[in-house]
Enzyme design. Structure first.
Site, mmCIF file in Angstrom:
data_model
loop_
_atom_site.group_PDB
_atom_site.id
_atom_site.type_symbol
_atom_site.label_atom_id
_atom_site.label_comp_id
_atom_site.label_asym_id
_atom_site.label_seq_id
_atom_site.Cartn_x
_atom_site.Cartn_y
_atom_site.Cartn_z
ATOM 1 N N HIS A 45 0.380 1.780 11.413
ATOM 2 C CA HIS A 45 1.110 2.319 10.267
ATOM 3 C C HIS A 45 0.122 2.976 9.302
ATOM 4 O O HIS A 45 -1.098 2.849 9.466
ATOM 5 C CB HIS A 45 1.915 1.214 9.566
ATOM 6 C CG HIS A 45 1.096 0.107 9.002
ATOM 7 N ND1 HIS A 45 1.053 -1.159 9.540
ATOM 8 C CD2 HIS A 45 0.252 0.076 7.946
ATOM 9 C CE1 HIS A 45 0.246 -1.923 8.839
ATOM 10 N NE2 HIS A 45 -0.262 -1.193 7.869
HETATM 11 P P1 TYD Z 1 1.911 -5.709 8.754
HETATM 12 O O1 TYD Z 1 1.307 -5.239 7.460
HETATM 13 O O2 TYD Z 1 2.668 -4.724 9.565
HETATM 14 O O3 TYD Z 1 0.765 -6.376 9.653
HETATM 15 P P2 TYD Z 1 -0.505 -5.691 10.391
HETATM 16 O O4 TYD Z 1 -0.870 -4.442 9.665
HETATM 17 O O5 TYD Z 1 -1.557 -6.736 10.326
HETATM 18 O O6 TYD Z 1 -0.073 -5.426 11.817
HETATM 19 O O7 TYD Z 1 2.831 -6.979 8.446
HETATM 20 C C1 TYD Z 1 3.368 -7.779 9.467
HETATM 21 C C2 TYD Z 1 4.559 -8.535 8.896
HETATM 22 O O8 TYD Z 1 4.139 -9.394 7.836
HETATM 23 C C3 TYD Z 1 5.647 -7.626 8.336
HETATM 24 O O9 TYD Z 1 6.897 -8.185 8.683
HETATM 25 C C4 TYD Z 1 5.459 -7.714 6.847
HETATM 26 C C5 TYD Z 1 4.828 -9.072 6.643
HETATM 27 N N1 TYD Z 1 3.898 -9.086 5.497
HETATM 28 C C6 TYD Z 1 4.290 -9.647 4.305
HETATM 29 O O10 TYD Z 1 5.427 -10.162 4.160
HETATM 30 N N2 TYD Z 1 3.422 -9.648 3.256
HETATM 31 C C7 TYD Z 1 2.183 -9.102 3.350
HETATM 32 O O11 TYD Z 1 1.403 -9.112 2.365
HETATM 33 C C8 TYD Z 1 1.791 -8.515 4.607
HETATM 34 C C9 TYD Z 1 0.429 -7.900 4.779
HETATM 35 C C10 TYD Z 1 2.676 -8.524 5.650
#
Ligand code: TYD
Length: 144
Positions: free
Chosen positions: A58
């Site tokens: 993303h």
């Molecule tokens: P995401 O940021 O997509 O993870 P990564 O970049 O590590 O793959 O987040 C994964 C899931 O966790 C998504 O459902 C959102 C949740 N999340 C939160 O609720 N709070 C946060 O601060 C973060 C970073 C993620």
């Protein structure tokens, strides 16, 4: 440092190491100093037991982050829409700044990898661009 950053809105951040003899090392990241924004959130990713895991995939519209691999190693894939590169994070005191509009992935997690993330804002799903084609459209629209 052997990782040269060529993508936009990114740079390596090297923290000093305060060596306490044989008793350990301290690295410090301060607001608006080593971290180039006001810190509003810290989170960490661990238990990365799936060797095939690819996280991220993303970009963010407004959020800025700095990632430190404080244990083990991993790779960060970066794509600003024009240039792509892979950066290895394998030192607890060397992190990578991810500015806005930068598509990123995290993978190749070593055993016991811990990824510490320092962020400029609280979690807002509306700040995410999770579709690559939408990311390309978004950054091109932004240039107009
Ligand atoms: P995401 O940021 O997509 O993870 P990564 O970049 O590590 O793959 O987040 C994964 C899931 O966790 C998504 O459902 C959102 C949740 N999340 C939160 O609720 N709070 C946060 O601060 C973060 C970073 C993620």
């Amino acid at each position: 440092m052997d990782n040269e950053i060529i993508v936009k809105n990114s740079k390596l951040i090297e923290l000093q190491t305060i060596v306490d003899g044989i008793d350990g090392i301290i690295s410090v990241a301060e607001n608006f100093n080593h971290i180039p924004f006001e810190i509003k959130r810290v989170y960490y990713i661990y238990s990365l037991n799936n060797p095939d895991a690819i996280r991220g995939k993303h970009a963010h519209k407004q959020l800025e982050q700095v990632l430190f691999c404080i244990n083990g190693s991993c790779e960060i894939g970066l794509d600003d829409g024009t240039n792509q590169q892979t950066v290895v994070l394998d030192k607890p005191n060397v992190g990578i700044y991810l500015g806005v509009e930068l598509w990123h992935t995290m993978d190749k997690f070593s055993d016991n990898c811990i990824l510490l993330v320092i962020a400029s804002d609280i979690y807002k799903e509306s700040d995410y661009i999770r579709n690559y084609d939408e990311f390309i459209r978004y950054i091109n629209q932004d240039k107009k």
